[in-house]
Enzyme design. Sequence first.
Site, PDB file in Angstrom:
ATOM      1  N   ASN A 203       0.859  -1.185   0.000  1.00 16.04           N
ATOM      2  CA  ASN A 203       0.000   0.000   0.000  1.00 16.04           C
ATOM      3  C   ASN A 203       0.899   1.240   0.000  1.00 16.04           C
ATOM      4  O   ASN A 203       2.128   1.142   0.027  1.00 16.04           O
ATOM      5  CB  ASN A 203      -0.980  -0.019   1.170  1.00 16.04           C
ATOM      6  CG  ASN A 203      -0.298  -0.065   2.529  1.00 16.04           C
ATOM      7  OD1 ASN A 203       0.761   0.526   2.717  1.00 16.04           O
ATOM      8  ND2 ASN A 203      -0.878  -0.771   3.485  1.00 16.04           N
ATOM      9  N   LYS A 204       0.274   2.403  -0.020  1.00 16.60           N
ATOM     10  CA  LYS A 204       1.041   3.646  -0.135  1.00 16.60           C
ATOM     11  C   LYS A 204       2.026   3.820   1.014  1.00 16.60           C
ATOM     12  O   LYS A 204       3.208   4.143   0.797  1.00 16.60           O
ATOM     13  CB  LYS A 204       0.074   4.833  -0.185  1.00 16.60           C
ATOM     14  CG  LYS A 204       0.742   6.193  -0.301  1.00 16.60           C
ATOM     15  CD  LYS A 204      -0.307   7.304  -0.275  1.00 16.60           C
ATOM     16  CE  LYS A 204       0.336   8.665  -0.171  1.00 16.60           C
ATOM     17  NZ  LYS A 204      -0.672   9.746  -0.091  1.00 16.60           N
ATOM     18  N   LYS A 205       1.566   3.581   2.240  1.00 15.07           N
ATOM     19  CA  LYS A 205       2.431   3.751   3.411  1.00 15.07           C
ATOM     20  C   LYS A 205       3.614   2.785   3.354  1.00 15.07           C
ATOM     21  O   LYS A 205       4.767   3.166   3.622  1.00 15.07           O
ATOM     22  CB  LYS A 205       1.628   3.526   4.688  1.00 15.07           C
ATOM     23  CG  LYS A 205       2.413   3.712   5.982  1.00 15.07           C
ATOM     24  CD  LYS A 205       1.499   3.576   7.191  1.00 15.07           C
ATOM     25  CE  LYS A 205       2.253   3.814   8.502  1.00 15.07           C
ATOM     26  NZ  LYS A 205       3.246   2.776   8.780  1.00 15.07           N
ATOM     27  N   GLU A 206       3.335   1.519   2.995  1.00 19.00           N
ATOM     28  CA  GLU A 206       4.409   0.518   2.902  1.00 19.00           C
ATOM     29  C   GLU A 206       5.406   0.895   1.812  1.00 19.00           C
ATOM     30  O   GLU A 206       6.624   0.722   1.983  1.00 19.00           O
ATOM     31  CB  GLU A 206       3.800  -0.859   2.625  1.00 19.00           C
ATOM     32  CG  GLU A 206       3.011  -1.421   3.801  1.00 19.00           C
ATOM     33  CD  GLU A 206       2.183  -2.641   3.434  1.00 19.00           C
ATOM     34  OE1 GLU A 206       1.870  -3.436   4.339  1.00 19.00           O
ATOM     35  OE2 GLU A 206       1.823  -2.788   2.233  1.00 19.00           O
ATOM     36  N   ASP A 271      -5.478  -8.964   1.194  1.00 15.25           N
ATOM     37  CA  ASP A 271      -5.613 -10.371   0.801  1.00 15.25           C
ATOM     38  C   ASP A 271      -6.476 -10.500  -0.446  1.00 15.25           C
ATOM     39  O   ASP A 271      -6.201 -11.311  -1.339  1.00 15.25           O
ATOM     40  CB  ASP A 271      -6.254 -11.189   1.937  1.00 15.25           C
ATOM     41  CG  ASP A 271      -5.442 -11.150   3.218  1.00 15.25           C
ATOM     42  OD1 ASP A 271      -4.205 -11.043   3.126  1.00 15.25           O
ATOM     43  OD2 ASP A 271      -6.037 -11.214   4.303  1.00 15.25           O
TER      44      ASP A 271
END
Length: 479
Positions: A203-206, A271
């Site tokens: 995701n964006k944060k990761e 998932d």
Amino acid sequence: MVLKLMIDLKNKTPKILVIGDLMIDHYLWGSCSRISPEAPVQVINVDSESTVLGGAGNVINNLKALGAEADIMSVIGECEASEELKGLLKGIKVDTQYLITQKNRVITRKSRIIAAHQQVIRYDRENSDEINNKSQTAIFELFKSILNNYDVILLSDYGKGLLTFNLTQSLISIANKNKKKILVDPKGLDYSKYNGAYLLTPNKKEAEEATHSVINNNMTLTKAIKSLKEQCNLEVSLITLSAQGVAIFDTELRVHPTAAKEVFDVTGAGDTILASLGFALSCNKNIDEAVKFANLASGVVVGKIGSATTSLNEIIEYESSLNKSNSYEHIKTWNEISSIINQLKNKDRKIIFTNGCFDILHIGHIKYLEKAKSFGDVLILGLNSDHSIRRIKGKNRPINNQTDRAYILASLEVVDYVVIFNEDTPLDLIKLIKPDVLVKGGDYQGKEVIGQEIAKELKLVKFIPGKSTSKTIKRIQKA
């Protein structure tokens, strides 16, 4: 494009292998009406509890719901939770033969308390130490022996110790040698262990953490997504952007907008993205088609509570609700409507059924169907086939063939599904659907209605005087 994609994916059963951290998601469902006198905390009155597969198990659940043949490979312990987990896998008809048991290992169990559709608190029991060398060797040797039985490999990394650096690199290396795509839902700050995968789904944060950057516009997004592709030697680079959709980069950047209407719970959304991408790619769809499909699947799932799944029929229905769909999507076979009925009843939707020839559509039909739909949530219309009408009304009927009639009816906003039947009466179709409400015309007042003993309720609707197909035909002939 989405319609054609859905049609192409129907009845496909790709074989997909999931390797990842298995866990149990435990839910306590209740309500809150007061604050504790002992501390400023909510008091939850628990009404029920449920247990479902979490982590890589939720990926498997999603794949099974989409219709894939899916297997799971992981390491479990000798704990009570591991036995419970095997039981949950068997419950969805997933073989446990590829689960390696390691002594003194404890699998993760996450317990969530839910009140008024909101998660109040979560508490976990787990051991996230890396699996030992013996378990890593067992996983790798097993993987080599069965790799070519599958279309796509999914790695679901929850950082619980299964996908060590050496094991992950070994799995990717042997998969690439055998020309098998590996898709990874990554974890942690160092993505070097995923080097050589087909794609990652951060995701964006990761992605910001992995690339040591801030993503706040197209320029920074492009820089980060290209950086991931180059650093990890990916074929396709991908970043999920929550409400903004999904960005992909191979030779250029594309951002596919989100399909979510209402978000109740993002648990397990990653998932669903991984599973739906794997499903579409294993059915030979290109990356853009796969992302559009995954966007719709996740849009359904985030509108549910808990680690949820979705089926192709739910995705089609959801896509239809976003943008009035092609009529074809609302015309169902008996097998398709049977599957849809099970899903509707699981969601406590009130099902209405009516039937007829609907040869030349007129205002009387429209008013009748609008009234019928008002009795519940989902209106299913049983449509007499051409052969059925000829037996009932004679060789000169119908005027419009069954395909034309079905498409016209399926285009109406009040009609959710059209199912064609070939018998003189819809009794067998009513037995299959078991509607909550059976609707017939007012001319059945005082008469026995076919199937009324099967439905929970019978409703009779008055026709508009002077409006009928027969009278319309006579006026045409007279003119």
